[in-house]
Structures are given as structure tokens and as C-alpha cells.
Design a protein around this motif. Structure first.
Motif, PDB file in Angstrom:
ATOM      1  N   UNK A 149      -5.573 -10.066  20.947  1.00 16.64           N
ATOM      2  CA  UNK A 149      -4.279 -10.574  21.399  1.00 16.64           C
ATOM      3  C   UNK A 149      -3.827 -11.681  20.456  1.00 16.64           C
ATOM      4  N   UNK A 150      -2.649 -11.501  19.883  1.00 16.13           N
ATOM      5  CA  UNK A 150      -2.094 -12.433  18.899  1.00 16.13           C
ATOM      6  C   UNK A 150      -0.820 -13.084  19.431  1.00 16.13           C
ATOM      7  N   UNK A 151      -0.438 -14.156  18.769  1.00 19.95           N
ATOM      8  CA  UNK A 151       0.900 -14.680  19.007  1.00 19.95           C
ATOM      9  C   UNK A 151       1.912 -13.636  18.530  1.00 19.95           C
ATOM     10  N   UNK A 152       3.006 -13.517  19.247  1.00 20.40           N
ATOM     11  CA  UNK A 152       4.024 -12.537  18.869  1.00 20.40           C
ATOM     12  C   UNK A 152       4.932 -13.120  17.793  1.00 20.40           C
ATOM     13  N   UNK A 153       5.228 -12.310  16.777  1.00 25.18           N
ATOM     14  CA  UNK A 153       6.091 -12.732  15.681  1.00 25.18           C
ATOM     15  C   UNK A 153       7.419 -11.982  15.807  1.00 25.18           C
ATOM     16  N   UNK A 154       8.465 -12.639  16.287  1.00 24.08           N
ATOM     17  CA  UNK A 154       9.705 -11.941  16.683  1.00 24.08           C
ATOM     18  C   UNK A 154      10.508 -11.346  15.540  1.00 24.08           C
ATOM     19  N   UNK A 155      10.318 -11.839  14.311  1.00 29.24           N
ATOM     20  CA  UNK A 155      11.156 -11.360  13.212  1.00 29.24           C
ATOM     21  C   UNK A 155      10.494 -10.313  12.320  1.00 29.24           C
ATOM     22  N   UNK A 156       9.527  -9.611  12.911  1.00 33.65           N
ATOM     23  CA  UNK A 156       8.900  -8.462  12.250  1.00 33.65           C
ATOM     24  C   UNK A 156       8.193  -8.886  10.961  1.00 33.65           C
ATOM     25  N   UNK A 157       8.129  -7.969   9.996  1.00 35.14           N
ATOM     26  CA  UNK A 157       7.395  -8.242   8.758  1.00 35.14           C
ATOM     27  C   UNK A 157       8.346  -8.323   7.561  1.00 35.14           C
ATOM     28  N   UNK A 158       7.840  -8.848   6.472  1.00 37.88           N
ATOM     29  CA  UNK A 158       8.655  -9.088   5.286  1.00 37.88           C
ATOM     30  C   UNK A 158       9.273  -7.806   4.737  1.00 37.88           C
ATOM     31  N   UNK A 159       8.532  -6.705   4.769  1.00 33.89           N
ATOM     32  CA  UNK A 159       9.064  -5.459   4.206  1.00 33.89           C
ATOM     33  C   UNK A 159      10.269  -4.943   4.980  1.00 33.89           C
ATOM     34  N   UNK A 160      10.426  -5.360   6.240  1.00 37.47           N
ATOM     35  CA  UNK A 160      11.583  -4.970   7.047  1.00 37.47           C
ATOM     36  C   UNK A 160      12.881  -5.473   6.416  1.00 37.47           C
ATOM     37  N   UNK A 161      12.785  -6.542   5.632  1.00 39.49           N
ATOM     38  CA  UNK A 161      13.973  -7.166   5.033  1.00 39.49           C
ATOM     39  C   UNK A 161      14.127  -6.849   3.546  1.00 39.49           C
ATOM     40  N   UNK A 162      13.090  -7.088   2.767  1.00 43.15           N
ATOM     41  CA  UNK A 162      13.304  -7.074   1.314  1.00 43.15           C
ATOM     42  C   UNK A 162      13.566  -5.684   0.747  1.00 43.15           C
ATOM     43  N   UNK A 163      13.160  -4.636   1.454  1.00 40.58           N
ATOM     44  CA  UNK A 163      13.375  -3.286   0.939  1.00 40.58           C
ATOM     45  C   UNK A 163      14.547  -2.577   1.606  1.00 40.58           C
ATOM     46  N   UNK A 164      15.310  -3.293   2.418  1.00 39.07           N
ATOM     47  CA  UNK A 164      16.454  -2.690   3.105  1.00 39.07           C
ATOM     48  C   UNK A 164      17.756  -3.148   2.442  1.00 39.07           C
ATOM     49  N   UNK A 165      18.645  -2.199   2.199  1.00 35.63           N
ATOM     50  CA  UNK A 165      19.871  -2.485   1.449  1.00 35.63           C
ATOM     51  C   UNK A 165      20.752  -3.534   2.120  1.00 35.63           C
ATOM     52  N   UNK A 166      20.696  -3.623   3.441  1.00 38.01           N
ATOM     53  CA  UNK A 166      21.542  -4.577   4.156  1.00 38.01           C
ATOM     54  C   UNK A 166      20.779  -5.825   4.599  1.00 38.01           C
ATOM     55  N   UNK A 167      19.588  -5.624   5.149  1.00 40.51           N
ATOM     56  CA  UNK A 167      18.844  -6.763   5.689  1.00 40.51           C
ATOM     57  C   UNK A 167      18.362  -7.730   4.607  1.00 40.51           C
ATOM     58  N   UNK A 168      18.282  -7.278   3.362  1.00 39.59           N
ATOM     59  CA  UNK A 168      17.828  -8.175   2.290  1.00 39.59           C
ATOM     60  C   UNK A 168      18.765  -9.384   2.131  1.00 39.59           C
ATOM     61  N   UNK A 169      20.028  -9.205   2.535  1.00 33.16           N
ATOM     62  CA  UNK A 169      20.985 -10.308   2.427  1.00 33.16           C
ATOM     63  C   UNK A 169      20.658 -11.450   3.397  1.00 33.16           C
ATOM     64  N   UNK A 170      19.839 -11.161   4.412  1.00 30.13           N
ATOM     65  CA  UNK A 170      19.424 -12.209   5.341  1.00 30.13           C
ATOM     66  C   UNK A 170      18.399 -13.143   4.706  1.00 30.13           C
ATOM     67  N   UNK A 171      17.815 -12.705   3.591  1.00 26.51           N
ATOM     68  CA  UNK A 171      16.835 -13.529   2.876  1.00 26.51           C
ATOM     69  C   UNK A 171      17.486 -14.103   1.626  1.00 26.51           C
ATOM     70  N   UNK A 172      18.198 -15.213   1.796  1.00 24.17           N
ATOM     71  CA  UNK A 172      18.763 -15.868   0.627  1.00 24.17           C
ATOM     72  C   UNK A 172      17.651 -16.549  -0.157  1.00 24.17           C
TER      73      UNK A 172
END
Length: 354
Positions: free
Chosen positions: A108-131
Motif C-alpha cells: 500500500x502506497x501513498x496515492x500520486x494523483x497526477x499519474x506518471x511522467x510519461x503521461x505528459x512528455x510523450x503526449x502532443x497536448x499534455x506536454x504543454x502542461x510541463x513548462x
């Protein structure tokens, strides 16, 4: 005749080394996850499905559940029980408890609400959330986490599966390294070890491990270098780049850096607030981390100091590992490197000749 059933036992010294570890009942986990419903399935962590849950007191959790019948992942689960609960750092995912009731094997781990890094950096739209500011925050956090594992924990820990999918993000987008099922611990006077079982993820595994089963702290330095190149470029290791599209991510980055055209490598979603100087410094440090010879890769302490600007005279990186080309100024007797086709997030589990 009754058949004895195999069960994981909690190591006797585990709770003394991790006084905050809870032993949770199966009933409480079942209720927290709504009977492990598909709606609460967060995906897989290593060999195990992971479920989101909420305890009675309102605390959100992530539950990694190993199948009762499958022996695949059993050793990884035991390893994670023995290692992760002892590690305490803000940039490592925190283990809250364990459940081995009813032959269950759950962490049982602490829950991480914003998923994992690959969810953002490899997505054409979500990558913009990582300035650039958020990416710097992520780079610094991962660096600090690895620095703790290599320099400041009681044992030297080699993670052996550092990748974008194992960097989880909390509600403030702070990074936390997760999934220690493949990790190995060294005493402080050990430097490397050898294995006949190769595990890891294609694209992040260094050459000495693939060819000879040798792993050391420089294994994670290599994986970190690949990850750093991905963070600043938004590019996968599974694709090919360049005008003829025959270069791996490492080769492509190295060629652009050597030609002074590093700006072409960086993620196009980064705006003018990004620092070209810091981006180029990240690129140079990353390329140092993925060099063929592990002895020529920097330690994480040096990586930290270079990224902070405390080491101004950063060496020039050599040709990265798994390259099929040679530098013109390399020794003419050098052997052309073996090329491994990189499939991002495809797990390796195979024997290697010894």
C-alpha cells in the motif's frame, strides 16, 4: 492430502527499520478499493495491477496486488517489501503498509494523483502542461532521489528500472521514484555485481548490463541520462530521428550537440521562458551519462553539481552507447557497437550468457 500454500512472511526486522509501516487487513483494503473494481484500476506496477483506494479516515492510497496464483513477480514483490519500506525521501514514493492476509500479497502506497511522467512528455497536448519551470522541478527531484539512493541511504541502492513510467507526480507535480521490485542493495564498500538474469526496460538499460550482466551505480546514471534527454526533448527512445530517420534518440542528440545545433533537439512545446543555456547544460550532462564506458559516466553527485552550475568545466561527451557509428577521431581499432532496438517501456526479463 492437504497441499501447503506458499506465503510471503514479513521480515522480522522490517517494522523496526520502518516504524511507520502499517499491517492492513484484507477487509479494509477490499472496502477501500470497492472490491478491486475495474473503475479503480490504475494500471500495472511491474508485474502487479495497481488500484486506487480510500481508507476510512479519508486517506487516498494505491494498492499493488500480486496475483495469488502467479509466481511471476513474487521475487520482485519480496524485494520491494524489504527495500522500499526502509527508504525515506521526499522524492521516493512512500510505502504506507502491507497486507499478506488470506494469502494476499499487497503493498500500500501513498496515492500520486497526477499519474506518471510519461503521461505528459510523450503526449502532443499534455506536454504543454510541463513548462520549463515544471521540467526543472522534475529534473531536480529525480536527481535528488537518485542522489539519496546512491550516497545518503544506509545502503547503496541500484534501482535498475528508472524510466518515465516510474516517475510519479504528486498534486504539486513533484516527482517521486517508484517501483523498486528490481532494485538491488549494496553495502557501502561494494561497487558492482553480476547477474545471469537481465531485467529492465529497453532503451534505459546500459550496455555492460545487456552484454555481461554487470550492474553498479552507473546503471542508474545511464538510465537517468536517457530520462533527462526525454524530458528536455519530449521524444521517445522507441523512435528514430534525423534527416534519414536512422538515428536513435541518443545518437540524434549527440550529433546535434556536436554540431552546435542543440536547440533543434529540445521540445518544441517549450516557450521563450526556457533557458537555452540550462537546456544545453542538461543535454551535455545527459550525454555524459549515456557514454559507453561506465567509468566515464559521472556520479550522481557530479551530475547534481554540474546541473547546479557548481562545476563550470563540463567534459565533452563521447559517442553514446549502442551507436552503430564511430567518431572520426576515435581509435580506428575500436569495435563498432552492437545496436539494440529500443522499445520504450517494453520490459526485459531474459538470461544472459556468463
Amino acid at each position: 492430502m492437504l497441499r501447503s500454500r506458499r506465503r510471503i512472511t514479513i521480515p522480522q526486522n522490517l517494522e523496526s527499520n520502518a516504524p511507520n509501516l502499517q499491517v492492513l487487513s484484507f477487509a479494509s483494503i477490499k472496502e477501500a478499493t470497492n472490491n478491486f473494481s475495474n473503475a479503480n484500476n490504475l494500471g500495472k506496477g511491474g508485474f502487479c495491477p495497481v488500484y486506487k483506494g480510500r481508507l476510512l479516515k479519508g486517506q487516498e492510497i494505491a494498492v499493488k496486488r500480486l496475483s495469488e496464483t502467479s509466481h511471476q513477480g513474487l521475487e520482485e514483490f519480496k524485494n520491494e517489501v524489504e527495500l522500499t519500506a526502509r527508504l525515506q525521501h521526499v522524492n521516493l514514493v512512500r510505502v504506507l503498509g502491507i497486507c499478506t492476509e488470506k494469502e494476499e500479497k499487497m503493498l500500500i502506497y501513498e496515492h500520486m494523483p497526477n499519474k506518471s511522467l510519461d503521461f505528459y512528455i510523450f503526449d502532443a497536448n499534455r506536454r504543454y502542461l510541463l513548462d520549463w519551470g515544471r521540467r526543472v522541478q522534475i529534473i531536480e527531484g529525480v536527481t535528488q532521489g537518485l542522489l539519496y539512493l546512491q550516497e545518503y541511504s544506509n545502503f547503496t541502492i541500484v534501482h535498475r528500472d528508472l524510466k518515465a513510467g516510474n516517475i510519479l507526480l504528486d498534486k504539486e507535480m513533484n516527482p517521486k521514484i517508484s517501483d523498486f521490485g528490481m532494485a538491488k542493495a549494496f553495502t557501502k564498500d561494494e561497487f558492482e555485481a553480476n547477474t545471469g538474469r537481465i531485467v529492465g526496460t529497453y532503451g534505459y538499460v546500459p550496455p555492460e548490463y545487456v552484454r555481461k550482466g554487470i550492474y553498479s551505480m552507473k546503471y542508474d546514471v545511464y538510465s537517468y541520462g536517457v530520462l533527462l534527454l526525454q524530458i528536455i526533448s519530449g521524444k521517445r527512445t522507441a523512435c528514430y530521428y534525423g534527416s534519414s530517420e536512422n538515428l536513435t534518440l541518443l545518437e540524434y542528440g549527440y550529433d546535434l550537440w556536436r554540431e552546435g545545433e542543440g536547440m533543434e533537439f529540445f521540445d518544441s512545446s517549450l516557450d521563450d521562458s526556457s533557458s537555452p543555456l540550462k537546456l544545453k547544460r542538461c543535454m551535455q550532462v545527459a550525454l555524459l551519462c549515456v557514454q559507453e564506458n561506465p567509468a566515464e559516466r559521472p556520479t550522481m553527485l557530479k551530475v547534481y553539481n554540474m546541473l547546479k552550475g557548481e562545476i563550470e568545466d563540463i567534459p565533452s561527451p563521447k559517442k553514446p552507447a549502442f551507436s552503430v557509428k564511430r567518431d572520426e577521431d576515435e581509435d580506428s581499432n575500436c569495435i563498432i557497437k552492437v545496436k539494440i532496438f529500443s522499445v520504450n517501456d517494453a520490459t526485459i526479463t531474459q538470461p544472459v550468457p556468463r
